[in-house]
Design a protein around this motif. Structure first.
Motif, PDB file in Angstrom:
ATOM      1  N   THR A   8       0.844  -1.193   0.000  1.00 15.84           N
ATOM      2  CA  THR A   8       0.000   0.000   0.000  1.00 15.84           C
ATOM      3  C   THR A   8       0.882   1.246   0.000  1.00 15.84           C
ATOM      4  OG1 THR A   8      -1.500  -1.279   1.390  1.00 15.84           O
ATOM      5  CG2 THR A   8      -1.994   1.063   1.132  1.00 15.84           C
ATOM      6  N   GLY A   9       1.949   1.200   0.802  1.00 14.83           N
ATOM      7  CA  GLY A   9       2.907   2.298   0.832  1.00 14.83           C
ATOM      8  C   GLY A   9       3.530   2.526  -0.538  1.00 14.83           C
ATOM      9  N   GLN A  10       3.896   1.423  -1.211  1.00 16.77           N
ATOM     10  CA  GLN A  10       4.505   1.529  -2.546  1.00 16.77           C
ATOM     11  C   GLN A  10       3.520   2.147  -3.532  1.00 16.77           C
ATOM     12  OE1 GLN A  10       7.796   0.516  -3.051  1.00 16.77           O
ATOM     13  NE2 GLN A  10       7.519   1.684  -4.945  1.00 16.77           N
ATOM     14  N   LEU A  11       2.257   1.718  -3.429  1.00 21.52           N
ATOM     15  CA  LEU A  11       1.212   2.247  -4.312  1.00 21.52           C
ATOM     16  C   LEU A  11       1.092   3.758  -4.130  1.00 21.52           C
ATOM     17  CD1 LEU A  11      -1.313   1.478  -6.189  1.00 21.52           C
ATOM     18  CD2 LEU A  11      -2.645   1.617  -4.092  1.00 21.52           C
ATOM     19  N   LEU A  12       1.047   4.186  -2.862  1.00 23.43           N
ATOM     20  CA  LEU A  12       0.929   5.619  -2.570  1.00 23.43           C
ATOM     21  C   LEU A  12       2.155   6.377  -3.071  1.00 23.43           C
ATOM     22  CD1 LEU A  12      -0.444   5.271   1.061  1.00 23.43           C
ATOM     23  CD2 LEU A  12      -1.704   6.247  -0.863  1.00 23.43           C
ATOM     24  N   LEU A  13       3.328   5.776  -2.839  1.00 25.11           N
ATOM     25  CA  LEU A  13       4.592   6.398  -3.256  1.00 25.11           C
ATOM     26  C   LEU A  13       4.602   6.607  -4.774  1.00 25.11           C
ATOM     27  CD1 LEU A  13       7.247   7.210  -1.810  1.00 25.11           C
ATOM     28  CD2 LEU A  13       8.194   5.013  -2.525  1.00 25.11           C
TER      29      LEU A  13
END
Lengths: 147, 338, 125
Positions: free
Chosen positions: A38-43
């Motif tokens: 999820t963090g990667q997606l947001l990043l």
């Protein structure tokens, strides 16, 4: 008691069931991994919107913290954590949960002495020792740069 | 007058009666295997209050009122109240009794408090002190969690040895010898610490105290486990009760089917997520008052040895690296007057 | 591909944490402190930077990433401002996350009723 403390400790250990590692480890791995995804997606999202690397990273942290705060407020974060263990503890969402949950819990003792004073009850040590370690590193770095 | 045998055992002379009893519990306990045994089940874990501490006091009041109601006893006829709970400074009990003008004796014995209060009340009545004495304890999951562990919404994992604090309260009212159940004898326990430091394994910390008190009781009264229909420990949970069986087996004594534990009875460990079972002052109190006393009154159970157990620790001492002292008090409750 | 690495790297860090919970007597708070300090150390010796390059959020979202941010902030501040940077750089780099946690905690405390693990449905606002 005929047993010594050591003998009793061994008996107690024998009768105490261990955590089922085949359940807890995959739980932590998968849920922790998904939070990082999820963090990667947001990043990626913030980067493609034109933000620089630092700003995108900060905004990712802020978004994850907000999501965790919301889930904590609805009483869902601890339900996930029951299965995830370290999977919800280690990511920054776990840090947020550790800040939000005492704030919510201790509001019955007032906003100053309850919420304000207890907000870092659990997460405080992380900030204390994180900052202390970074300051120590800064001093060492300064000395080595000066030499 | 009560007589003191030796090593903490006191036998009653007049055989005081448990003239009435009442219980109140929360939703999870109401959904548990003993749900239908309890007098008052609240779906609202706040019991209509706005803090967990007040909720616990309200819960305790419900149990007290149910006991008065069942025995048709006027509140003003209670000479002394022996009450206790898990909260700091015993506030769960103090705040539940603060407006009724009754003579109040606050007790702390952690989860052993129900046996402690029952023993005190019985000895008072047996010696002619007062008309009725109430023994009353409570625990609330949420008030205990925030004091001993973590905020409710904190995401933590409980190990398999952890026990679940029951939201429950039980009250027994002791009066002069009339109908059963009678209190025949009590054994006050000593504090036993076998070096267990894990606050998530209270059963292991308390089992040696239960073993010591039960063994002392058997030896002082010249009885053996076979003389009882039920030996009921309070809140050893699955880990502690297995250890207790082991300790007796080392003496060549099998506790067998007649042994059970309140922490195992109050919840369904398969369906309810309570790990090693229930705990808390209210767990043994509600199981005794809701599930056991009625069966003694009806004659289904003749002799019950109730041994509530307590872990006399605090978060501060655990953080200081101290091990957890345990205590257990035994009360022999009987349907027989000779 | 970056999602796969984020999943594997982040998952692995969490799995190590779980092993520490289950096999040692370390409390969660101690594990978090260990993670942050380890992150500062690994960031300081220059190991975490390349790890974060390929693992992405799998390295920055776990608390070791928080430590790494602290170390990175201090390094940049000390290089730019000298010794005072040792005291300012760390918090500056992590200001967003920490302030967000505090602000959202206050908002949640204001808007929500406290949780209850014994209730069937929890935490309506």
């Amino acid at each position: 008691m005929k047993l010594t403390e050591n003998e009793y400790g061994a008996l107690a250990k024998r009768r105490s069931p261990d955590t089922k590692l085949y359940k807890t480890i995959p739980g932590a791995f998968v849920i922790g991994g998904l939070i990082c995804c999820t963090g990667q997606l947001l990043l990626n999202l913030y980067s493609s919107a034109g933000l620089d690397k630092t700003a995108a990273g900060t905004l990712t942290s802020v978004t994850l913290v907000a999501l965790s705060a919301l889930l904590t407020g609805f009483g869902l974060y601890d339900k996930i954590a029951k299965h995830a263990g370290a999977g919800t503890l280690v990511p920054i969402t776990g840090f947020a949960n550790a800040v939000v949950s005492p704030a919510l819990e201790f509001k019955t003792e007032g906003y100053v002495l309850g919420v304000g004073a207890k907000i870092f009850l659990i997460a405080g040590p992380v900030i204390v020792y994180g900052l202390a370690a970074s300051a120590l590193y800064g001093i060492i770095l300064f000395i080595t740069q000066a030499v | 007058m009560s007589s003191y045998l030796k090593n903490g055992t006191v036998t009653t002379d007049t055989l005081p009666s448990i003239v009435s009893y009442g219980t109140a519990v929360g939703r999870m306990e109401g959904d548990g295997p003993l749900g239908s045994c309890f007098d008052y089940v609240s779906e609202d874990s706040c019991f209509g209050e706005n803090t967990w501490e007040k909720a616990e006091s309200r819960l305790q009041q419900h149990a007290f009122e149910q006991a008065l109601l069942r025995g048709s006893i006027a509140e003003s006829d209670i000479s002394f109240v022996f009450a206790g709970d898990l909260l700091n400074q015993c506030t769960g009990s103090a705040y539940s009794m603060r407006n009724n003008g009754l003579r109040f004796i606050g007790l702390y014995g952690a989860c052993s408090t129900m046996a402690e209060s029952l023993a005190m009340a019985a000895m008072f009545i047996d010696n002619g002190i007062g008309e009725y004495c109430a023994a009353l304890t409570s625990s609330h999951f949420c008030s205990a969690e925030r004091q001993f562990r973590f905020p409710e919404t904190y995401g933590g994992q409980r190990p398999p040895t952890a026990q679940w604090t029951a939201t429950a309260s039980g009250c027994a009212i002791i009066g002069d010898h009339s109908a059963p159940p009678y209190i025949r004898s009590v054994t006050v326990g000593t504090i036993i610490d076998m070096g267990i430091k894990d606050a998530n394994n209270m059963g292991a910390a308390m089992a040696p105290a239960a073993y010591d008190t039960l063994r002392t009781h058997f030896s002082n009264t010249g009885t053996c486990p076979d003389d009882y229909d039920l030996i009921l420990t309070g809140d050893l949970g699955s880990v502690g009760s297995e250890i207790l069986r082991d300790l007796f087996l080392q003496d060549g004594i099998s506790l067998g089917e007649r042994y059970n534990d309140c922490g195992l009875l109050i919840f369904d460990r398969e369906k309810q997520d309570v790990h090693a079972g229930g705990s808390g002052c209210g767990c043994s109190a509600s199981v005794l008052c809701g599930h056991i006393l009625g069966r003694i009154r009806s004659g289904e159970l003749k002799n019950v040895l109730f041994a509530a157990t307590g872990a006399l620790m605090s978060p501060t001492l655990v953080q200081q690296g101290e091990s957890i002292p345990g205590i257990s008090h035994a009360v022999h409750i009987s349907a027989e007057s000779v | 591909m970056d999602y796969l690495w984020a999943f594997l790297a982040g998952g692995a860090l969490c799995a190590i944490g779980q092993l520490l919970i289950d096999l040692t007597s370390m409390t969660p708070a101690r594990i978090l402190v260990t993670y942050v300090v380890a992150g500062v150390f690994l960031g300081a010796v220059g190991v975490y930077e390349p790890y974060a390059e390929f693992a992405g959020a799998g390295a920055t979202v776990p608390l070791t990433g928080f430590g790494y941010q602290l170390a990175k902030g201090v390094r940049e501040a000390v290089t730019a401002d000298g010794l005072i940077g040792a005291l300012t750089g760390g918090l500056e780099a992590c200001a967003g996350g920490i302030t967000a946690a505090v602000v959202f905690a206050l908002i949640v405390a204001l808007l929500f009723t406290r949780g209850d693990k014994t209730a069937k449905i929890t935490g309506q606002s």
